[in-house]
Design a protein around this motif. Structure first.
Motif, PDB file in Angstrom:
ATOM      1  N   LYS A 290      48.901 -28.920  32.603  1.00  0.00           N
ATOM      2  CA  LYS A 290      50.356 -28.872  32.455  1.00  0.00           C
ATOM      3  C   LYS A 290      50.953 -27.768  33.336  1.00  0.00           C
ATOM      4  CE  LYS A 290      53.749 -28.950  28.664  1.00  0.00           C
ATOM      5  NZ  LYS A 290      53.909 -28.813  27.191  1.00  0.00           N
ATOM      6  N   ARG A 291      50.261 -26.642  33.387  1.00  0.00           N
ATOM      7  CA  ARG A 291      50.738 -25.538  34.223  1.00  0.00           C
ATOM      8  C   ARG A 291      50.620 -25.879  35.711  1.00  0.00           C
ATOM      9  NH1 ARG A 291      47.836 -20.616  30.751  1.00  0.00           N
ATOM     10  NH2 ARG A 291      49.487 -20.436  29.160  1.00  0.00           N
ATOM     11  N   MET A 292      49.563 -26.582  36.100  1.00  0.00           N
ATOM     12  CA  MET A 292      49.435 -26.994  37.491  1.00  0.00           C
ATOM     13  C   MET A 292      50.538 -27.970  37.867  1.00  0.00           C
ATOM     14  SD  MET A 292      46.177 -28.417  39.707  1.00  0.00           S
ATOM     15  CE  MET A 292      45.958 -30.009  38.913  1.00  0.00           C
ATOM     16  N   GLN A 328      46.586 -32.451  44.422  1.00  0.00           N
ATOM     17  CA  GLN A 328      45.701 -32.802  43.310  1.00  0.00           C
ATOM     18  C   GLN A 328      46.474 -33.459  42.167  1.00  0.00           C
ATOM     19  OE1 GLN A 328      42.388 -30.406  42.580  1.00  0.00           O
ATOM     20  NE2 GLN A 328      42.220 -30.858  40.416  1.00  0.00           N
ATOM     21  N   VAL A 329      47.678 -32.966  41.900  1.00  0.00           N
ATOM     22  CA  VAL A 329      48.502 -33.596  40.865  1.00  0.00           C
ATOM     23  C   VAL A 329      48.830 -35.035  41.265  1.00  0.00           C
ATOM     24  CG1 VAL A 329      50.751 -33.530  39.709  1.00  0.00           C
ATOM     25  CG2 VAL A 329      49.448 -31.421  40.018  1.00  0.00           C
ATOM     26  N   LYS A 334      49.660 -37.536  38.082  1.00  0.00           N
ATOM     27  CA  LYS A 334      50.298 -36.768  37.021  1.00  0.00           C
ATOM     28  C   LYS A 334      51.601 -36.119  37.473  1.00  0.00           C
ATOM     29  CE  LYS A 334      46.973 -37.179  33.863  1.00  0.00           C
ATOM     30  NZ  LYS A 334      47.210 -37.809  32.535  1.00  0.00           N
ATOM     31  N   LEU A 335      52.201 -36.626  38.540  1.00  0.00           N
ATOM     32  CA  LEU A 335      53.444 -36.043  39.016  1.00  0.00           C
ATOM     33  C   LEU A 335      54.529 -36.135  37.945  1.00  0.00           C
ATOM     34  CD1 LEU A 335      53.508 -37.543  42.621  1.00  0.00           C
ATOM     35  CD2 LEU A 335      53.293 -35.106  42.052  1.00  0.00           C
ATOM     36  N   PRO A 336      55.434 -35.147  37.883  1.00  0.00           N
ATOM     37  CA  PRO A 336      56.555 -35.242  36.945  1.00  0.00           C
ATOM     38  C   PRO A 336      57.348 -36.516  37.206  1.00  0.00           C
ATOM     39  CG  PRO A 336      56.431 -33.053  37.916  1.00  0.00           C
ATOM     40  CD  PRO A 336      55.446 -33.892  38.660  1.00  0.00           C
ATOM     41  N   GLU A 337      57.998 -37.012  36.189  1.00  0.00           N
ATOM     42  CA  GLU A 337      58.675 -38.298  36.284  1.00  0.00           C
ATOM     43  C   GLU A 337      59.708 -38.342  37.403  1.00  0.00           C
ATOM     44  OE1 GLU A 337      61.360 -41.278  33.424  1.00  0.00           O
ATOM     45  OE2 GLU A 337      60.273 -39.573  32.551  1.00  0.00           O
ATOM     46  N   TYR A 338      60.380 -37.225  37.651  1.00  0.00           N
ATOM     47  CA  TYR A 338      61.455 -37.246  38.653  1.00  0.00           C
ATOM     48  C   TYR A 338      60.934 -37.115  40.084  1.00  0.00           C
ATOM     49  CZ  TYR A 338      61.351 -32.204  39.644  1.00  0.00           C
ATOM     50  OH  TYR A 338      60.981 -30.938  40.049  1.00  0.00           O
ATOM     51  N   ILE A 339      59.654 -36.838  40.247  1.00  0.00           N
ATOM     52  CA  ILE A 339      59.061 -36.749  41.586  1.00  0.00           C
ATOM     53  C   ILE A 339      58.286 -38.034  41.859  1.00  0.00           C
ATOM     54  CG2 ILE A 339      57.459 -35.520  43.096  1.00  0.00           C
ATOM     55  CD1 ILE A 339      58.079 -32.974  41.645  1.00  0.00           C
ATOM     56  N   TYR A 390      38.833 -23.953  57.339  1.00  0.00           N
ATOM     57  CA  TYR A 390      38.667 -25.333  56.865  1.00  0.00           C
ATOM     58  C   TYR A 390      39.167 -25.532  55.442  1.00  0.00           C
ATOM     59  CZ  TYR A 390      36.934 -26.386  61.341  1.00  0.00           C
ATOM     60  OH  TYR A 390      36.906 -26.572  62.698  1.00  0.00           O
ATOM     61  N   MET A 391      39.773 -24.474  54.882  1.00  0.00           N
ATOM     62  CA  MET A 391      40.582 -24.635  53.672  1.00  0.00           C
ATOM     63  C   MET A 391      41.687 -25.651  53.910  1.00  0.00           C
ATOM     64  SD  MET A 391      39.893 -22.605  50.959  1.00  0.00           S
ATOM     65  CE  MET A 391      41.354 -21.924  50.204  1.00  0.00           C
ATOM     66  N   ALA A 392      42.119 -25.794  55.158  1.00  0.00           N
ATOM     67  CA  ALA A 392      43.218 -26.703  55.485  1.00  0.00           C
ATOM     68  C   ALA A 392      42.952 -28.130  55.025  1.00  0.00           C
ATOM     69  CB  ALA A 392      43.489 -26.683  56.994  1.00  0.00           C
ATOM     70  N   THR A 393      41.678 -28.518  54.940  1.00  0.00           N
ATOM     71  CA  THR A 393      41.349 -29.882  54.498  1.00  0.00           C
ATOM     72  C   THR A 393      41.786 -30.135  53.058  1.00  0.00           C
ATOM     73  OG1 THR A 393      39.133 -29.244  53.735  1.00  0.00           O
ATOM     74  CG2 THR A 393      39.332 -29.976  56.031  1.00  0.00           C
ATOM     75  N   LEU A 394      41.987 -29.065  52.287  1.00  0.00           N
ATOM     76  CA  LEU A 394      42.360 -29.224  50.880  1.00  0.00           C
ATOM     77  C   LEU A 394      43.757 -29.816  50.706  1.00  0.00           C
ATOM     78  CD1 LEU A 394      40.950 -25.809  49.572  1.00  0.00           C
ATOM     79  CD2 LEU A 394      39.905 -28.067  49.313  1.00  0.00           C
ATOM     80  N   GLY A 395      44.527 -29.868  51.777  1.00  0.00           N
ATOM     81  CA  GLY A 395      45.847 -30.469  51.698  1.00  0.00           C
ATOM     82  C   GLY A 395      45.841 -31.987  51.762  1.00  0.00           C
TER      83      GLY A 395
END
Length: 434
Positions: A290-292, A328-329, A334-339, A390-395
């Motif tokens: 929920k916090r994420m 990840q959301v 699990k995106l909020p309803e308005y998104i 290579y953290m960039a791949t996490l996007g």
């Protein structure tokens, strides 16, 4: 010549001059009109509606471009031979070489894992996925084989705690694609390398979570986990929650992207294992999620109408990892309803085009370079080297959603800041208490 004739000639000359000016004006205005029409046509062609499938093709090609040098070289036992080790100005590369290769591998694995978990198909994208997955399985075996030139360092320095954690996260994100197909000897070697991490300690901040998820991964594969490292990460990270979707990265709050680089995605994956193993209540996992989700709302709003976002805080060289939590959301649906999923797709696509099309972030051999938008080595932190990037791949986590998911099939949609700056209605935002 008579005076009357002279006067008539003068008038005719004046009239001819006026006619010429008038005709020239028509031609000029016609040229402007044609220019404007052509400009509008050009503008229309440049802003023609792009489908979600075209976005997906762009994403998959870009992720392949980014990840393939790491994965294919590891598969061939040539990662250490071929990967450059760029370091901050004035730093000496030798100390970085002990850790940078595992950085590149662990971080790349965590980014590509959801995508490689999709089933095989005969599309161009499917062939790219299969190539990388096949190579990565071979590469993982090489990385834990002490006789291989690309044997990765899990046993000296503290940094391997971090990058083993990203490898653990990759296995947890795609167990059927990246863990189960490994042979028994490789699985045994991976477990032993993870256990060796227990001889080291790291920083008193998000590093506690790295140690915790390494142990959670061992628990997941049936090994005996260290309960102290798990409990310390679980309790302390929760204590560092400051509200409204933000965790402090240690005792002092820092405004940066570490909530997305590490904390939210890794904490949710960590709690998922503990929840499945009945080590924490389901409510603990649900609260972390929920916090994420709340934090992802801010992430979506960070993206400007032009596809830029603020370059603040540490580790700006991690580039699109700033949107791992949002991705990840979206991946978890699990995106909020308005998104709407499509507005996240369009926002992230705009970021990628802005960052990777307009900035030269790769060297001549396809490796990422130190910087945010292009080569900017002076902005690199002291702990940063080529592998770190290579953290960039996490996007790219939403690539784990199949091509027929509404994230990819829904029509293009404006994201929040684009709505706000074009006089459209958008959702008011308020603090939340959880």
């Amino acid at each position: 010549m008579q005076i009357a004739e002279k006067k008539e000639l003068k008038n005719n000359t004046k009239m001819n001059k006026q006619i010429k000016i008038f005709l020239f004006s028509l031609l000029f205005l016609g040229g402007i009109f044609n220019y404007n029409v052509n400009a509008q046509k050009s503008k229309v062609s440049k802003t023609a509606v792009i489908t979600g499938q075209q976005d997906r093709e762009y994403w998959s090609n870009l992720l392949y471009k980014m990840a393939s040098p790491v994965i294919l070289n590891l598969s061939n036992g040539t990662l250490k031979k071929n990967m450059p080790v760029e370091v901050p100005p004035g730093a000496k590369p030798d100390s970085y070489k002990r850790v940078t290769y595992l950085e590149a591998v662990g971080r790349t694995m965590a980014g590509v894992a959801p995508w490689l978990a999709l089933p095989d198909d005969n599309t161009k994208e499917g062939k790219l996925r299969k190539e990388l997955r096949t190579a990565l399985l071979k590469g993982i075996a090489n990385g834990v084989d002490p006789t291989n030139p690309d044997y990765l360092n899990f046993r000296t320095d503290a940094q391997p705690i971090v990058d083993a954690a990203y490898m653990a996260q990759a296995f947890l994100r795609a167990p059927k694609a990246l863990w189960e197909p490994l042979d028994s000897e490789t699985k045994k070697r991976v477990a032993e390398e993870f256990k060796a991490l227990r001889t080291m300690t790291g920083a008193y901040n998000n590093w506690l979570l790295f140690a915790g998820i390494n142990e959670a991964f061992l628990m997941y594969i049936g090994e005996k986990a260290d309960p102290v490292r798990i409990q310390f990460a679980q309790k302390k990270i929760n204590e560092w929650y400051v509200g409204d979707g933000f965790y402090s990265d240690g005792p002092s709050f820092s405004l940066d992207y570490y909530n997305s680089y590490v904390i939210h995605p890794m904490l949710v994956d960590f709690f998922k294992v503990l929840s499945d193993k009945k080590r924490v209540k389901t409510e603990d996992y649900e609260l972390a999620l929920k916090r994420m989700i709340r934090y992802s709302e801010f992430s979506e709003r960070f993206i400007s109408p032009e596809g830029t976002y603020p370059a603040f805080g540490r580790s700006s060289t991690y580039r699109t990892a700033a949107f791992q939590a949002l991705g990840q959301v979206a991946l978890m649906e699990k995106l909020p309803e308005y998104i709407e999923p499509a507005q996240v797709r369009c926002a992230l696509t705009a970021v990628m085009h802005r960052m990777y099309d307009q900035c030269n972030n790769f060297d001549s051999n396809g490796w990422l370079v130190l910087g945010f938008c292009g080569s900017q080595p002076t902005i690199a932190d002291g702990y940063t080297s080529t592998g770190s990037l290579y953290m960039a791949t996490l996007g790219f986590l939403p690539l784990g959603l199949p091509a027929d998911n509404k994230f990819w099939t829904d029509p293009a949609a404006d994201w929040t800041s684009k709505k706000a700056w074009s006089s459209q209605a958008f959702k008011r935002d308020y603090h939340v208490d959880y």
